[in-house]
Design a protein around this motif. Sequence first.
Motif, PDB file in Angstrom:
ATOM      1  N   ALA A 118       0.860  -1.285   0.061  1.00  0.00           N
ATOM      2  CA  ALA A 118      -0.039  -0.046   0.061  1.00  0.00           C
ATOM      3  C   ALA A 118       0.793   1.225   0.085  1.00  0.00           C
ATOM      4  CB  ALA A 118      -0.920  -0.017   1.317  1.00  0.00           C
ATOM      5  N   VAL A 119       2.037   1.260   0.633  1.00  0.00           N
ATOM      6  CA  VAL A 119       3.080   2.508   0.943  1.00  0.00           C
ATOM      7  C   VAL A 119       3.851   2.546  -0.707  1.00  0.00           C
ATOM      8  CG1 VAL A 119       4.905   3.443   1.862  1.00  0.00           C
ATOM      9  CG2 VAL A 119       2.956   2.137   3.005  1.00  0.00           C
ATOM     10  N   LEU A 120       4.492   1.188  -1.249  1.00  0.00           N
ATOM     11  CA  LEU A 120       5.210   1.625  -2.372  1.00  0.00           C
ATOM     12  C   LEU A 120       4.629   2.327  -3.585  1.00  0.00           C
ATOM     13  CD1 LEU A 120       6.209  -2.331  -2.554  1.00  0.00           C
ATOM     14  CD2 LEU A 120       7.636  -0.310  -1.780  1.00  0.00           C
ATOM     15  N   PRO A 121       3.381   2.510  -4.077  1.00  0.00           N
ATOM     16  CA  PRO A 121       3.003   3.458  -5.009  1.00  0.00           C
ATOM     17  C   PRO A 121       3.561   5.187  -4.475  1.00  0.00           C
ATOM     18  CG  PRO A 121       1.298   1.844  -4.584  1.00  0.00           C
ATOM     19  CD  PRO A 121       2.487   1.678  -3.433  1.00  0.00           C
ATOM     20  N   TYR A 122       3.602   5.301  -3.238  1.00  0.00           N
ATOM     21  CA  TYR A 122       3.678   6.882  -3.011  1.00  0.00           C
ATOM     22  C   TYR A 122       5.444   7.041  -3.200  1.00  0.00           C
ATOM     23  CZ  TYR A 122      -1.018   6.585  -1.082  1.00  0.00           C
ATOM     24  OH  TYR A 122      -2.179   6.392  -1.348  1.00  0.00           O
ATOM     25  N   THR A 123       6.041   6.230  -3.404  1.00  0.00           N
ATOM     26  CA  THR A 123       7.439   6.541  -3.952  1.00  0.00           C
ATOM     27  C   THR A 123       7.589   7.163  -5.312  1.00  0.00           C
ATOM     28  OG1 THR A 123       8.073   4.247  -4.682  1.00  0.00           O
ATOM     29  CG2 THR A 123       8.279   4.925  -2.439  1.00  0.00           C
TER      30      THR A 123
END
Length: 123
Positions: free
Chosen positions: A13-18
Amino acid sequence: MCETACLLGIIPAVLPYTETHHPQTTRLEAARFMHQLCTRSARTLQMFIACQGLPGLVRLLLGPFVSSAPELALLAIDAIKAVLDLKGACRNDLCRTFVALEAPGLLAHAMLEINRDHPAHAG
């Protein structure tokens, strides 16, 4: 708490925000979270790697980070170092993955750019 969050599926869930199209502050928060996972325990680091987190780390090195947010590059460099220092991991596979993601060139560029203000990280 980090291990529980990993087990609940927070990493994908966090990876796309990179991604570089997100605002710098969003990317910085994602970088802080990823740095925590990579540096707190070997177990969370292993879960991070298993969830295909390495491309996210490399994406943190993309974009104009030096003038606007050098902390982004510093967190990424520290996390990549933690990945490479992982005991029991096949370092050859990790290095091959980083080379496929073109991380060496990005790391070299980032370290040259931040060397003036943060020489310990370049070392």
